[in-house]
Design an enzyme around this catalytic site. Structure first.
Site, PDB file in Angstrom:
ATOM      1  N   PRO A 321      -4.821  -6.472   4.827  1.00 50.07           N
ATOM      2  CA  PRO A 321      -3.754  -6.831   3.375  1.00 50.07           C
ATOM      3  C   PRO A 321      -4.417  -5.958   2.143  1.00 50.07           C
ATOM      4  CG  PRO A 321      -5.330  -8.261   3.747  1.00 50.07           C
ATOM      5  CD  PRO A 321      -5.084  -7.737   4.902  1.00 50.07           C
ATOM      6  N   GLY A 322      -3.540  -5.770   1.423  1.00 48.17           N
ATOM      7  CA  GLY A 322      -3.880  -4.832   0.479  1.00 48.17           C
ATOM      8  C   GLY A 322      -3.433  -5.441  -0.617  1.00 48.17           C
ATOM      9  N   ARG A 323      -2.188  -5.631  -1.230  1.00 46.30           N
ATOM     10  CA  ARG A 323      -1.375  -5.837  -1.974  1.00 46.30           C
ATOM     11  C   ARG A 323      -1.490  -7.488  -2.094  1.00 46.30           C
ATOM     12  NH1 ARG A 323       3.959  -3.792  -2.824  1.00 46.30           N
ATOM     13  NH2 ARG A 323       3.774  -3.226  -0.822  1.00 46.30           N
ATOM     14  N   ARG A 360       6.622   2.394  -9.317  1.00 42.74           N
ATOM     15  CA  ARG A 360       6.923   1.240  -8.179  1.00 42.74           C
ATOM     16  C   ARG A 360       8.088   0.913  -9.135  1.00 42.74           C
ATOM     17  NH1 ARG A 360       5.412  -2.236  -7.106  1.00 42.74           N
ATOM     18  NH2 ARG A 360       6.115  -2.594  -4.585  1.00 42.74           N
ATOM     19  N   TYR A 364      10.965   2.418  -6.374  1.00 39.16           N
ATOM     20  CA  TYR A 364      11.746   1.872  -5.232  1.00 39.16           C
ATOM     21  C   TYR A 364      11.784   0.398  -6.229  1.00 39.16           C
ATOM     22  CZ  TYR A 364       6.937   2.908  -3.119  1.00 39.16           C
ATOM     23  OH  TYR A 364       5.431   3.332  -2.485  1.00 39.16           O
ATOM     24  N   CYS A 391       9.172  11.965 -20.574  1.00 36.59           N
ATOM     25  CA  CYS A 391      10.276  12.849 -20.875  1.00 36.59           C
ATOM     26  C   CYS A 391      11.252  12.441 -20.034  1.00 36.59           C
ATOM     27  CB  CYS A 391      10.342  14.345 -21.313  1.00 36.59           C
ATOM     28  SG  CYS A 391       9.263  14.131 -22.531  1.00 36.59           S
ATOM     29  N   GLU A 392      12.034  11.214 -19.132  1.00 27.65           N
ATOM     30  CA  GLU A 392      12.786  11.236 -18.544  1.00 27.65           C
ATOM     31  C   GLU A 392      12.740   9.878 -18.530  1.00 27.65           C
ATOM     32  OE1 GLU A 392      10.783  12.383 -14.667  1.00 27.65           O
ATOM     33  OE2 GLU A 392      11.856  11.092 -13.083  1.00 27.65           O
ATOM     34  N   TYR A 421      -1.287  -0.674  -5.899  1.00 24.26           N
ATOM     35  CA  TYR A 421       0.006   0.926  -5.777  1.00 24.26           C
ATOM     36  C   TYR A 421       0.770   0.741  -7.200  1.00 24.26           C
ATOM     37  CZ  TYR A 421       0.019  -0.652  -0.825  1.00 24.26           C
ATOM     38  OH  TYR A 421      -0.829  -0.681   0.116  1.00 24.26           O
TER      39      TYR A 421
END
Ligand code: LLP
Length: 463
Positions: A321-323, A360, A364, A391-392, A421
């Site tokens: 497990p990371g998240r 993210r 995603y 700028c996006e 992440y």
């Protein structure tokens, strides 16, 4: 419902209908404990505190944007995972979610192992004193130099990801006079999402070796015959942000079938299986993650049952497990800048960070929550989009959320569940300076990863 594959699960893909955003919460001052780190609360003055320190003080001392990580929550989650799986299993924290030397020390102290997937992560782990035997080395394209360093350092396992790598690791280990413990990563034909999974016959992806067509069995045969390798087991990882255990069930069944085939063909019972990571967390109040003990029980039961059916001794299980460990332990603190009310359209709240500290949402379509944290407000809720300063136009931090309508420039707002992440995928886009990570514990705050400076940018730019 769409079933399109997405690394971050369906809540992050296109399975939610337009307008799923419903009513505002009854009280915007309430912090849902599901999405906030454990020591976060709102004090009597209305300011939010973490580890007993007010965010207003943290902002003064460390600036914004910044990530604040609740160290006692991180440690408690490590212990919960270790206790849930017990001494007969191994928990590897997935360093890709977030890694720093302080984190490595906490993992070491709390008894966890560490999964790294690059030379940089390996260096950080070793430098901070993680014993090499507690490190697993992953990656679909490890370089020869990385493999050599890992073998030389004596990592506990290298997870082999291709036929070529089986040969590469074997050669390098032999050259160094070592026998390297390895697992083979197989693709089991399971694509898991938050609340669903798809079992397929074949896998179109860059990771691992397919079970389908006898390829994984052939990989095992080669790994067993080549010198320099000690094959300890099979690895599988089925996806991200998963709540439903059914995908793990199919995966475990298929891995156990392979173990049985290996026993029948080679007379060898491989002693370990690794079921990877991917366990989901709550980004919003709609998410209902499982506790580590439920996950441990579910996985343990599945593997035991499948092994009994196949007449195999139950292998040692590991998970990565990371998240689920670091994700909920941190929030990003921003200062509100410009607020634009576009009549009949939308209200844009701009903050001093953006897609450079949380990619993210843009990448995603991930969902996040947000709260006003520098003060209490009983003003009416307003539906806003929290955007960054890049700028996006895709520079969105929180797509749709409610904040109080008296929100003003200079207020502090925080986005919870950004421990995983976000800093690890942060960029310098528009020459943004990557924010610091500040660990907070028992009334003390200390920088564990400092803020980038303009000098850092110029140092890399050699003219
Ligand atoms: N083990 C392996 C072999 C993995 O590939 C991963 C994640 C993990 C463990 C840890 O997964 P976790 O428990 O943290 O979900 N950047 C994406 C996530 C990519 C995950 C890649 N592999 C995101 O922000 O959602």
């Amino acid at each position: 419902m769409s079933r399109s594959a997405h690394p971050a699960g369906p809540r992050h893909a296109d399975v939610l209908t337009e307008g799923h955003y419903t009513a505002p919460p009854a009280d915007l001052n309430v912090l849902d404990e599901k999405v906030w780190a454990r020591t976060v609360s709102r004090n009597d003055d209305g300011a939010v505190t973490v580890g007993g320190i007010e965010v207003t003080r943290l902002a003064e001392e460390f600036g914004t944007p910044a990530y604040f990580l609740d160290e006692s929550d991180f440690r408690a989650r490590c212990r919960a995972w270790a206790d849930a799986f017990g001494p007969g299993a191994d928990v590897f924290y997935a360093g890709k979610a977030f890694l720093s030397r302080a984190v490595v020390r906490w993992l070491k102290e709390e008894g966890l192992n560490l999964d790294v997937c690059s030379g940089g992560e390996l260096t950080t782990a070793l430098d901070a004193g993680m014993p090499a035997e507690r490190i697993a080395f992953h990656g679909n394209n490890k370089t020869a130099a990385e493999i050599e360093r890992a073998v030389q350092a004596g990592v506990g396992r290298i997870v082999l990801d291709s036929f070529q790598e089986i040969v590469r690791v074997s050669h390098i280990a032999q050259r160094l006079g070592k026998r390297q413990r390895v697992q083979i990563r197989v693709t089991v034909g399971v694509e898991a999402h938050t609340h669903e999974f798809i079992a397929t016959a074949h896998e179109d992806q860059k990771f691992g070796i397919a079970l389908a067509g006898g390829q994984a069995a052939e990989a095992v045969r080669r790994a067993l015959t080549l010198d320099g390798l000690e094959l300890i087991g099979i690895h599988s990882h089925i996806g991200s942000q998963i709540f439903d255990m059914a995908g793990f069930e199919v995966s475990a069944r298929r891995v156990v079938q392979l173990l049985a085939e290996v026993r029948d063909e080679h007379g060898v019972e491989l002693p370990e299986i690794d079921l990877g990571g991917g366990l989901g967390i709550a980004y919003t109040s709609d998410d209902d993650p499982r506790e580590p003990h439920e996950i441990a029980k579910a996985l343990g039961d599945i593997v035991t049952r499948e092994c009994e059916a196949a007449g195999l001794a139950t292998p040692r299980i590991s998970v990565e497990p990371g998240r689920a460990i670091v994700g909920p332990t941190a929030f990003t603190l921003y200062e509100v800048g410009t607020i634009k009310h576009l009549e009949g359209l939308r209200t844009y709240v701009s903050v001093d960070g953006g897609m450079s500290d949380n990619i993210r949402t843009a990448l995603y379509d991930a969902e996040y929550s947000v709260a006003l944290v520098s003060r209490r407000s009983d003003a009416e809720p307003m539906l806003v989009r929290v955007v960054g300063k890049h700028c996006e136009s895709g520079d969105i931090v929180v797509k749709d959320a409610f904040l109080p309508s008296d929100l003003a420039p200079g207020d502090l707002i925080a986005v919870p569940a950004t421990g995983a992440y976000c800093r690890s995928m942060a960029s310098n886009y528009n020459h943004a300076l990557r924010p610091p990570v500040v660990a907070v514990r028992d009334g003390e705050a200390r920088v564990i990863l400092r803020r980038e400076t303009e000098e850092d940018l110029l140092r890399l730019d050699v003219g």
